[in-house]
Write a protein that holds these residues in place. Structure first.
Motif, PDB file in Angstrom:
ATOM      1  N   UNK A   1     -58.896 -53.805 -37.860  1.00 36.86           N
ATOM      2  CA  UNK A   1     -58.177 -55.056 -38.052  1.00 36.86           C
ATOM      3  C   UNK A   1     -57.036 -54.910 -39.047  1.00 36.86           C
ATOM      4  N   UNK A   2     -56.158 -55.896 -39.018  1.00 32.22           N
ATOM      5  CA  UNK A   2     -55.061 -55.924 -39.978  1.00 32.22           C
ATOM      6  C   UNK A   2     -55.127 -57.217 -40.779  1.00 32.22           C
ATOM      7  N   UNK A   3     -54.957 -57.100 -42.070  1.00 28.97           N
ATOM      8  CA  UNK A   3     -54.824 -58.297 -42.893  1.00 28.97           C
ATOM      9  C   UNK A   3     -56.112 -59.038 -43.166  1.00 28.97           C
ATOM     10  N   UNK A   4     -57.235 -58.376 -42.938  1.00 32.81           N
ATOM     11  CA  UNK A   4     -58.511 -59.050 -43.192  1.00 32.81           C
ATOM     12  C   UNK A   4     -59.216 -58.437 -44.385  1.00 32.81           C
ATOM     13  N   UNK A   5     -60.021 -59.264 -45.040  1.00 36.70           N
ATOM     14  CA  UNK A   5     -60.899 -58.714 -46.068  1.00 36.70           C
ATOM     15  C   UNK A   5     -62.320 -59.192 -45.811  1.00 36.70           C
ATOM     16  N   UNK A   6     -63.254 -58.398 -46.302  1.00 34.46           N
ATOM     17  CA  UNK A   6     -64.669 -58.709 -46.105  1.00 34.46           C
ATOM     18  C   UNK A   6     -65.295 -59.111 -47.431  1.00 34.46           C
ATOM     19  N   UNK A   7     -66.163 -60.095 -47.392  1.00 38.25           N
ATOM     20  CA  UNK A   7     -67.009 -60.315 -48.565  1.00 38.25           C
ATOM     21  C   UNK A   7     -68.447 -60.354 -48.078  1.00 38.25           C
ATOM     22  N   UNK A   8     -69.305 -59.774 -48.865  1.00 38.86           N
ATOM     23  CA  UNK A   8     -70.684 -59.553 -48.427  1.00 38.86           C
ATOM     24  C   UNK A   8     -71.571 -60.655 -48.955  1.00 38.86           C
ATOM     25  N   UNK A   9     -72.402 -61.199 -48.072  1.00 36.94           N
ATOM     26  CA  UNK A   9     -73.345 -62.238 -48.491  1.00 36.94           C
ATOM     27  C   UNK A   9     -74.708 -61.588 -48.734  1.00 36.94           C
ATOM     28  N   UNK A  10     -74.879 -61.086 -49.943  1.00 35.49           N
ATOM     29  CA  UNK A  10     -76.102 -60.327 -50.217  1.00 35.49           C
ATOM     30  C   UNK A  10     -77.357 -61.184 -50.140  1.00 35.49           C
ATOM     31  N   UNK A  11     -77.224 -62.457 -50.482  1.00 34.18           N
ATOM     32  CA  UNK A  11     -78.436 -63.277 -50.464  1.00 34.18           C
ATOM     33  C   UNK A  11     -78.894 -63.555 -49.035  1.00 34.18           C
ATOM     34  N   UNK A  12     -77.972 -63.449 -48.068  1.00 36.68           N
ATOM     35  CA  UNK A  12     -78.353 -63.662 -46.668  1.00 36.68           C
ATOM     36  C   UNK A  12     -78.668 -62.336 -45.974  1.00 36.68           C
ATOM     37  N   UNK A  13     -78.281 -61.224 -46.592  1.00 39.17           N
ATOM     38  CA  UNK A  13     -78.529 -59.911 -45.990  1.00 39.17           C
ATOM     39  C   UNK A  13     -79.960 -59.506 -46.314  1.00 39.17           C
ATOM     40  N   UNK A  14     -80.704 -59.126 -45.278  1.00 37.52           N
ATOM     41  CA  UNK A  14     -82.098 -58.789 -45.575  1.00 37.52           C
ATOM     42  C   UNK A  14     -82.406 -57.353 -45.218  1.00 37.52           C
ATOM     43  N   UNK A  15     -83.421 -56.831 -45.859  1.00 35.47           N
ATOM     44  CA  UNK A  15     -83.797 -55.454 -45.608  1.00 35.47           C
ATOM     45  C   UNK A  15     -85.294 -55.305 -45.446  1.00 35.47           C
ATOM     46  N   UNK A  16     -85.697 -54.171 -44.892  1.00 34.45           N
ATOM     47  CA  UNK A  16     -87.120 -53.863 -44.779  1.00 34.45           C
ATOM     48  C   UNK A  16     -87.448 -52.740 -45.747  1.00 34.45           C
ATOM     49  N   UNK A  17     -88.398 -53.030 -46.632  1.00 36.34           N
ATOM     50  CA  UNK A  17     -88.779 -52.070 -47.658  1.00 36.34           C
ATOM     51  C   UNK A  17     -90.187 -51.570 -47.357  1.00 36.34           C
ATOM     52  N   UNK A  18     -90.321 -50.251 -47.314  1.00 36.95           N
ATOM     53  CA  UNK A  18     -91.644 -49.664 -47.106  1.00 36.95           C
ATOM     54  C   UNK A  18     -92.294 -49.445 -48.464  1.00 36.95           C
ATOM     55  N   UNK A  19     -93.494 -49.991 -48.648  1.00 38.57           N
ATOM     56  CA  UNK A  19     -94.186 -49.872 -49.930  1.00 38.57           C
ATOM     57  C   UNK A  19     -95.306 -48.847 -49.817  1.00 38.57           C
TER      58      UNK A  19
END
Ligand SMILES: [Zn+2]
Ligand SMILES: [Zn+2]
Ligand SMILES: [Zn+2]
Lengths: 387, 117
Positions: free
Chosen positions: A190-208
């Motif tokens: 893309x041209x002229x775009x920027x990204x901002x990350x929504x960490x609180x909405x980004x989820x992960x799977x953690x192996x314990x």
């Protein structure tokens, strides 16, 4: 089908009657109806058959017709739809899009524009993930990603989320390659775009690996940042967790509380009496019947912020819709007398909300200032459309 | 970005600790990450000075026209940057330049530096 009949009459009672009774909460009934739709459309233990669900949604649409502030419903509905889509929590894609169609039929195309754009973003994101994998295969990358990565890229403005600009956070190192590599890909596309990350909405799977059995925890990126600190040692003072994650103290406290409720972390202090000096330690005796545990939960402060934003966006939305209606009318009519313009605007917006005269006047003034409209010479009460 | 603000010392600390733990399996290992990000135009001011609407939204005229395309996506209502680095809706600027070839914000002669994609 009969049992839905009784069910729905209770809901009508709750939504309309209780909604009206709450004198302060003018916005209550639309909010309650949106919450009801969310309950129907969200993935839960008990989900309905397609046909049943459609019937229930039709009944919700009957209530919808009685609701005056349809724009308020829209804001709450869009917020809940957004959370369903981002959390992959929709019970049925068909039901989601059929509900959007029902709303479009009832209120017109513009009413559902943003809902549809949200839907589009999810589709575009699916394609983009495929494309990103292909691109990745063609790259020589010094520091590759160590986790199974996927992403949703949402267009700012169509979604009821905002950048958490005042939220600080030290991204866990393991995620840095994901952010860097994907950003590089996105800039190439893309041209002229920027990204901002929504960490609180980004989820992960953690192996314990530290408990009797192996568990997989699903959690937000903030929670990941906090829990992985326990890879280093078993116990921290709360202020140390604040330093290590660089999250705000109240955010850390809420995440710790969440882990305490889940019995993963413990403290000698009560859950609701945590201070910066509280000792928070890992509970090695953790046990659960389930091996995959969902710890993805919105924080109370986030929910409160979203509530406030929803309210504010109702006001903003009314201002914008009213201006757009005036431009639309004046573009067609070119010249119009004040009273006629007022009634025309009220008529156009009536199916959405009841605009106050004050609001319309304010919008006319804004449009005059921006030279979309002018007052006719000699006839102060008549407006002209300016191109 | 949020990752900034970490001093080098802190980074070293975490790195060192990880090495020690690598001997045995880590207690908590991230396997999967479903990220959510938002894109927006990379502009200094997020409101178009000509129509005063957010550049992420369609310009006022496109909204008034009630563009009937699916999802309200209006491919030509993108953002345009001038050599002066000021940015506007492409729609708004094309109309503006019919009457005035200067940037409405800085009065420099308008020439397009790049278009959003
Ligand atoms: Zn504009
Ligand atoms: Zn436009
Ligand atoms: Zn300029």
């Amino acid at each position: 089908m009969r049992r839905f009949g009784t069910e729905i009459s209770f809901i009508i009672y709750d939504i309309l009657w209780l909604g009206c009774r709450d004198l302060k909460g003018v916005h209550k009934s639309p909010e309650m109806l949106a919450r009801y739709c969310d309950l129907l459309l969200k993935k839960t233990g008990r989900n309905y058959e397609d046909q049943e669900l459609d019937e229930l949604l039709n009944q919700a649409m009957i209530i919808f017709k009685f609701i005056e502030d349809k724009d308020v419903f829209q804001k709450y509905y869009s917020r809940m739809l957004a959370n369903r889509l981002v959390g992959s929590m929709s019970a049925s894609d068909d039901a989601e899009s059929s509900m959007i169609t029902k709303l479009k039929v009832a209120c017109g195309y513009e009413y559902t524009t943003k809902l549809q754009r949200m839907y589009q973003d999810i589709g575009l994101s699916k394609d983009m993930n495929e494309d990103f994998k292909l691109w990745l295969g063609r790259q020589q990358i010094a520091e590759p990603m160590k986790v199974d990565f996927s992403i949703m890229v949402l267009s700012f403005g169509s979604w009821p989320f905002s950048q958490d600009s005042n939220d600080t956070f030290l991204l866990p190192q393991v995620l840095e390659p994901c952010v860097n590599i994907f950003t590089q890909y996105y800039q190439e596309m893309h041209t002229g775009r920027k990204l901002s990350w929504l960490y609180s909405k980004s989820k992960g799977e953690v192996l314990a690996n530290c408990f009797g059995s192996k568990y997989t925890f699903v959690m937000s990126t903030y929670s990941i940042g906090l829990l992985t600190q326990y890879n280093v040692k078993d116990s921290y003072k709360l202020y140390e967790l604040v330093e290590a994650t660089q999250l705000r103290e109240d955010v850390v406290t809420q995440i710790v509380q969440l882990f305490m409720k889940a019995n993963i972390l413990k403290s000698f202090d009560d859950e609701d009496k945590l201070s910066l000096q509280s000792e928070i330690y890992l509970f090695k005796g953790y046990k659960n019947k389930r091996y995959k545990v969902n710890l993805m939960q919105p924080l109370k402060t986030e929910v409160k912020l979203e509530d406030e934003k929803t309210q504010a966006s109702v006001e903003d939305g009314r201002l914008m819709e009213c201006q757009a209606a005036i431009v639309r009318i004046m573009k067609a009519r070119k010249i119009m007398e004040h009273q006629n313009l007022l009634s025309e605007v009220i008529m156009q917006l009536n199916h959405r909300f009841k605009p106050t005269i004050q609001l319309i006047k304010k919008c006319i003034d804004i449009l005059i200032e921006r030279e979309y409209l002018g007052r006719r010479e000699g006839e102060h009460n008549t407006y002209e459309y300016r191109t | 970005m949020a990752a900034s603000g970490a001093t080098n010392d802190e980074m070293m600390d975490i790195g060192g600790a990880e090495l020690d733990n690598n001997k045995n399996e880590k207690m908590f290992t991230l396997k999967k990450w479903n990220a959510v990000a938002m894109w927006s135009w990379d502009v200094e001011c997020d409101t178009c000075a000509i129509c005063r609407v957010q550049v992420m939204d369609a310009c006022l005229r496109c909204q008034g026209d009630g563009n009937r395309q699916a999802g309200g996506k209006q491919p030509e209502c993108v953002v345009v940057w001038g050599e002066c680095n000021h940015s506007f809706h492409h729609c708004c600027m094309s109309q503006w330049t019919q009457q005035n070839k200067r940037c409405p914000l800085c009065q420099k002669e308008w020439s397009i530096q790049r278009m959003g994609k």
